[in-house]
Scaffold this active site. Structure first.
Site, PDB file in Angstrom:
ATOM      1  N   SER A   1       0.717  -1.021  -0.064  1.00 26.67           N
ATOM      2  CA  SER A   1       0.086  -0.032   0.006  1.00 26.67           C
ATOM      3  C   SER A   1       0.866   1.255  -0.025  1.00 26.67           C
ATOM      4  O   SER A   1       0.527   2.120  -0.528  1.00 26.67           O
ATOM      5  CB  SER A   1      -0.958   0.016   1.128  1.00 26.67           C
TER       6      SER A   1
ATOM      7  N   ASP B   1       2.922 -19.144 -11.363  1.00 27.23           N
ATOM      8  CA  ASP B   1       2.241 -20.395 -11.363  1.00 27.23           C
ATOM      9  C   ASP B   1       3.284 -21.539 -11.063  1.00 27.23           C
ATOM     10  O   ASP B   1       4.535 -21.273 -11.062  1.00 27.23           O
ATOM     11  CB  ASP B   1       1.638 -21.006 -12.690  1.00 27.23           C
TER      12      ASP B   1
ATOM     13  N   TYR C   1       6.983 -22.229 -12.764  1.00 31.32           N
ATOM     14  CA  TYR C   1       7.974 -21.320 -12.879  1.00 31.32           C
ATOM     15  C   TYR C   1       8.827 -21.772 -11.533  1.00 31.32           C
ATOM     16  O   TYR C   1       8.446 -21.118 -10.572  1.00 31.32           O
ATOM     17  CB  TYR C   1       7.438 -19.976 -12.734  1.00 31.32           C
TER      18      TYR C   1
ATOM     19  N   PHE D   1      10.345 -11.340 -10.296  1.00 40.70           N
ATOM     20  CA  PHE D   1      10.442  -9.733 -10.546  1.00 40.70           C
ATOM     21  C   PHE D   1       9.183  -9.069 -10.453  1.00 40.70           C
ATOM     22  O   PHE D   1       8.342  -9.750 -10.444  1.00 40.70           O
ATOM     23  CB  PHE D   1      10.998  -9.750 -12.387  1.00 40.70           C
TER      24      PHE D   1
END
Length: 144
Positions: A64, A82, A85, A93
């Protein structure tokens, strides 16, 4: 409780921690010092890779305070990692765009993630009319 394998690409960032009863979002940190000029784009390395459990994915969003502190926005507004990876070189990143000149220091908390179960398989059934309440408008207010 799930156990997740994690690989760190640097020892310059704090290790991930889960703060029980505070939030189920976990902070991620920049893995290097970065200077951006207004209008520049950069993939900010987060210094980690994970082997997520089958059937799960990670959702990455800005904290935030990220825009206020750094003047950057995440270009895809939410990143999804997902479970495929998961290799040794699959570092996470955060793609960012600078709205002002800014500096991000290594170990600055710039985004957060949570792990969620993949959406179940669904079938869409076309109907002529829906049975729910008709709020007749836009968003949660029902007003345009």
């Amino acid at each position: 409780m799930e156990t997740i394998k994690i690989k760190y690409f640097t020892d310059k960032i704090d290790k991930l921690t889960y703060i029980d009863r505070k939030s189920d979002w976990i902070d991620l940190r920049a893995a290097e010092d970065i200077d951006l000029k207004k209008g520049e784009y950069k993939l900010v390395p987060l210094g980690i890779a994970m082997e997520l459990p089958k059937g799960y994915e990670a959702h990455i969003v800005p904290r935030s305070s990220t825009f206020k502190n750094f003047g950057i926005i995440q270009t895809n507004h939410q990143g999804v990692v997902d479970c495929s990876y998961c290799g040794d070189n699959d570092q996470w990143f955060m793609p960012v765009y600078a709205l002002r000149d800014t500096h991000i220091s290594c170990n600055d908390r710039i985004c957060q993630f949570r792990i969620v179960e993949n959406q179940p398989k669904i079938i869409f059934e076309e109907v002529f009319s829906l049975e729910g309440a008709d709020r007749g408008g836009f968003g949660s207010t029902g007003k345009q």
